[in-house]
Design an enzyme around this catalytic site. Structure first.
Site, mmCIF file in Angstrom:
data_model
loop_
_atom_site.group_PDB
_atom_site.id
_atom_site.type_symbol
_atom_site.label_atom_id
_atom_site.label_comp_id
_atom_site.label_asym_id
_atom_site.label_seq_id
_atom_site.Cartn_x
_atom_site.Cartn_y
_atom_site.Cartn_z
ATOM 1 N N GLN A 1 -31.682 -37.668 86.367
ATOM 2 C CA GLN A 1 -31.054 -37.017 87.514
ATOM 3 C C GLN A 1 -31.967 -37.061 88.732
ATOM 4 O OE1 GLN A 1 -28.041 -34.921 87.569
ATOM 5 N NE2 GLN A 1 -28.646 -32.990 88.412
ATOM 6 N N LYS B 1 -32.719 -23.607 86.262
ATOM 7 C CA LYS B 1 -32.177 -23.479 87.617
ATOM 8 C C LYS B 1 -31.433 -24.789 87.891
ATOM 9 C CE LYS B 1 -36.253 -22.102 89.557
ATOM 10 N NZ LYS B 1 -37.184 -21.511 90.570
ATOM 11 N N GLU C 1 -29.135 -31.242 93.490
ATOM 12 C CA GLU C 1 -29.311 -31.355 94.944
ATOM 13 C C GLU C 1 -30.780 -31.587 95.311
ATOM 14 O OE1 GLU C 1 -26.162 -31.106 96.005
ATOM 15 O OE2 GLU C 1 -25.393 -30.021 94.267
HETATM 16 MO MO1 MOS Z 1 -22.444 -31.565 94.814
HETATM 17 S S1 MOS Z 1 -22.511 -32.153 96.811
HETATM 18 O O1 MOS Z 1 -22.164 -29.923 94.899
HETATM 19 O O2 MOS Z 1 -21.284 -32.543 94.087
#
Ligand code: MOS
Length: 741
Positions: free
Chosen positions: A640, A703, A707
């Site tokens: 990720q 968490k 993003e």
């Molecule tokens: Mo993400 S921009 O919350 O898919």
């Protein structure tokens, strides 16, 4: 952990992606890939003006074309009830563009007709025969022009927001200011948006849809057509990348539903890549001013961040562009402002790191610039202004290991190799630069219901109505359940992608692991207790029947005080005469979180090589250090973070919307001209984690991660380019022309 793509020499000890084989062997079925008898195909026709009205539309030739089953325009649409509001003081249920609602054109490419035929090719040909005449009006798609000629929108969220003293930065001993520009960026997932619709009668619908939330799509359809929940089925088994573009039910999907109803046949509608540029959102272009002031020791005394961005002329899309500036550093005086300008483009939407990815560019470049003025290491400057509590409201953080992330990343990267003097390092004829930046994003937890079924053979089935746009939700959840129940991975199955399962969250805002993981974690404890209850009468354990007396390992419940006394789960069920144990676990928000602020953090370290003659920038090395709480599934977590960096390379060096202002039309609306990184652009990327659990947010300790993988990356590159060249590029993408001359 492996540092390279396709590094087959790396031995991963932890769980492989549970759906990995299905995906790479082509067995995974994406929303466009379903077939059924009588399936028809829909193709959208887009307007070729940017603003005005449709004066006339001629669909006769299309209707007469071979295989055509129907054509829908604003003139003949049967509007779904959700287009109108029963209470005129309230907005209609269908938000944003109501496709084919009227003759008004809001942006170039806005659908003006849906052509349906018995094959995709025939629908495509017939769509080419639709002709429209327009009354054209003046328009603009450019933010800089709008800022010159228009006033920004008014409203509470657009007001200046002052913490402390407004202009404190102006009186600082050391200060910087700058204006930063970035273009529209477009999600460009591999999988195009696709909708297959099958109506059964007037009030029952099944939809195969590319969505990041099967339940939210189900709700949108219920509201649009006034249908009962049990009569709306949404299936999304696999998603080929979302990045936020599949967080909404877009107008084209409603068009497919309206169309299928009209022709009384199942209908498939797949967007083309060109249509993807205009119909499913984008990260809005932004022009931002940053100013930061500090005393001679590097203590921040004042900050100002004013962001301007675009939205459509029919819907106000806002995101947290300036929030990070109010949150990241302990600065007493912060003024922020967010200006929104409607232009003749479709509505933007969330795109990975929405808001913060944009806002971090000026903020983290500004901090870098300040560090050079202070002759201070950029990390030292950040540590000097470290926020130990939330600077906005004084709340403690549920956890914050950003200091540890700075240290971990700097060590892994070899930050000490950086020269503090710009342009002073060369390697093989290339200028060398090192840069870093910080990313931050709120850590959220929502609500989920999870069905748990422990079967007679000791296998565990977990189900919830979510979709996985790529991070590997089923894999992480399998890991949590395996650890909690002491079961091998092969004995656990996690099912998703089906709206009839117990409701789960939409996959967005980096919250899936926190939200669903909490349900899996508490659900497994509930299951343990039910096993203890079922084992009540077992002679193996006698009278010892309290949950806390047992371990759950190797598929067995084991008495802590005497590990020789144990029973496999399958035996427990059998002895109790149970075919299975089945129940639904409810998991909600954590009320204790009201006392805390919660964020995830990432620190990106980048080494660039800049060619002195051509201005070409190569990313030579990346280390990203994350504080994302406890790392549940190391392999998918690493992937990720690497994926976020790859996206970040595109945003920093390549991605750029080119719009022909004469027509308001995208010029580079294809993969040949809209550049994204390919393998040759991607170096070794190393992702490392502090891996300390957040003790409050959820029982797993995780968490968010999706993003922060991207947020701040563009600034780290720009800062490295400055370190290499002494040139501060304030405009993304950092293309060679900005570095020569
Ligand atoms: Mo993400 S921009 O919350 O898919």
């Amino acid at each position: 952990m492996g540092n390279y793509f396709f590094d087959t020499a790396t031995a991963f000890e932890d769980l492989d992606r549970v759906d990995g084989k299905a995906k790479v062997t082509g067995q995974a079925k994406y929303s466009a890939e379903y077939d059924m008898p009588e399936l028809a195909y829909g193709v959208l026709v887009g307007s070729n003006i940017s603003k005005g009205t449709i004066a006339a539309i001629d669909t006769k030739a299309a209707e007469r074309a071979p295989g055509v089953l129907g054509v829908i325009t604003h003139l003949n649409i049967a509007k779904p009830p959700g287009y109108l509001s029963a209470d005129p003081s309230k907005p209609a249920a269908v938000r944003g563009l109501k496709i084919f609602d009227d003759d008004i054109i809001h942006f170039n490419g806005q659908p003006i007709a849906l052509v349906m035929a018995d094959s995709f090719e025939r629908a495509t040909y017939a769509a080419s025969l639709v002709k429209a005449q327009y009354n054209k009006e003046a328009f603009s798609t450019d933010l800089a022009t709008a800022m010159k000629e228009e006033k920004p929108l008014e409203g509470n969220q657009y007001k200046e927001n002052v913490r402390g003293e407004k202009d404190a930065w102006k009186n600082a001993a050391v200060k910087i200011e700058g204006t930063y520009t970035m273009p529209n960026q477009v999600h460009n997932p591999m999988e195009m948006h696709a909708t297959i619709v099958k109506w059964e009668g007037d009030d029952k619908i099944t939809v195969w849809e590319k969505t990041q939330g099967v339940k939210s799509t189900q709700r949108d359809i219920m509201q649009a057509f006034g249908l009962a929940e049990k009569n709306v089925q949404v299936n999304t088994q696999f998603v080929g990348g979302g990045f936020g573009a599949a967080l909404r039910t877009w107008p084209h999907a409603l068009a497919a539903m309206i169309g299928a109803k009209k022709i009384n046949r199942p209908l498939k509608l797949v967007l083309t890549r060109m249509q993807m540029f205009t119909l499913v959102g984008y990260r809005p272009q932004a022009i931002q001013k940053i100013a930061i002031g500090a005393d001679n020791e590097g203590k921040l005394t004042g900050m100002m961040h004013e962001a301007s961005a675009v939205t459509s002329n029919y819907e106000n899309f806002t995101e947290n562009i300036v929030k990070m500036t109010r949150q990241l550093y302990a600065c007493p005086n912060v003024t922020t402002r967010y200006n929104l300008y409607p232009v003749e483009l479709s509505t933007p939407t969330w795109m990975r790191g929405p808001g913060e990815a944009t806002g971090s560019f000026p903020l983290e470049c500004g901090m870098d610039e300040l560090s050079y003025q202070l002759k201070m290491d950029p990390i030292e400057l950040r540590l000097k202004n470290y926020a130990d509590t939330d600077p906005e409201n004084g709340k403690p953080y549920s956890s914050k290991f950003l200091k540890e992330a700075y240290q971990l990343g700097a060590d892994k990267f070899g930050w000490s190799d950086r020269s503090p003097v710009p342009g002073s390092k060369m390697e093989n004829g290339w200028k060398v630069g090192h840069g870093m930046s910080t990313g931050i994003f709120g850590a959220f937890r929502g609500e989920a219901k999870l069905s748990l079924k422990l079967m007679a053979d000791g296998t565990l089935l977990l189900q919830t109505a979510v979709s996985d746009s790529g991070p590997g939700t089923a894999t992480a959840m399998t890991k949590i359940a395996a650890d909690a129940m002491g079961l091998p991975y092969s004995k656990i199955k996690f099912e998703l992608g089906d709206s009839s399962l117990p409701p789960g969250p939409t996959q967005g805002g980096s919250s899936s692991t926190s939200t669903i993981g909490a349900a899996v974690s508490t659900g497994c404890i509930s299951l343990q207790k039910k096993l203890v209850e079922a084992a009540k009468s077992s002679p193996v354990f006698g009278h010892i029947i309290a949950h806390e007396n047992f371990l759950f390992q190797n598929g067995e419940m084991v008495l802590k005080s005497d590990p020789s006394r144990k029973l496999p789960y399958a035996e427990v069920l059998k002895n109790a005469g149970l075919g299975s144990i089945e129940f639904v676990e409810n998991s909600g928000r954590n009320p204790a979180m009201e006392k805390y602020s919660a964020y995830s953090y990432a620190v990106h370290f980048v080494k660039v090589l800049v060619h002195p003659l051509t201005g070409v920038v190569k990313i030579a090395k990346v280390v990203v250090a994350g504080d994302a709480g406890k790392i549940v599934s190391p392999k998918t977590a690493e992937s990720q973070m690497i994926g976020g960096v790859v996206g970040g390379i595109g945003g920093a060096l390549m991605e750029e919307s080119v719009i022909d202002e004469r027509y308001g039309r995208w010029v580079n609306n294809n993969f040949a001209d809209y550049h994204v990184p390919v393998h040759a652009d991607v170096p070794a990327i190393e992702a490392v984690f502090v891996d300390k659990p957040d003790p409050v947010l959820n029982p797993v300790g995780s968490k968010g991660m999706g993003e922060i993988a991207l947020i701040g990356f563009a600034a780290a590159v720009a800062n490295a380019v400055y370190n290499a060249t002494g040139k501060r590029v304030r405009e993304l993408p950092i293309t060679p022309d900005k570095l020569i001359g």
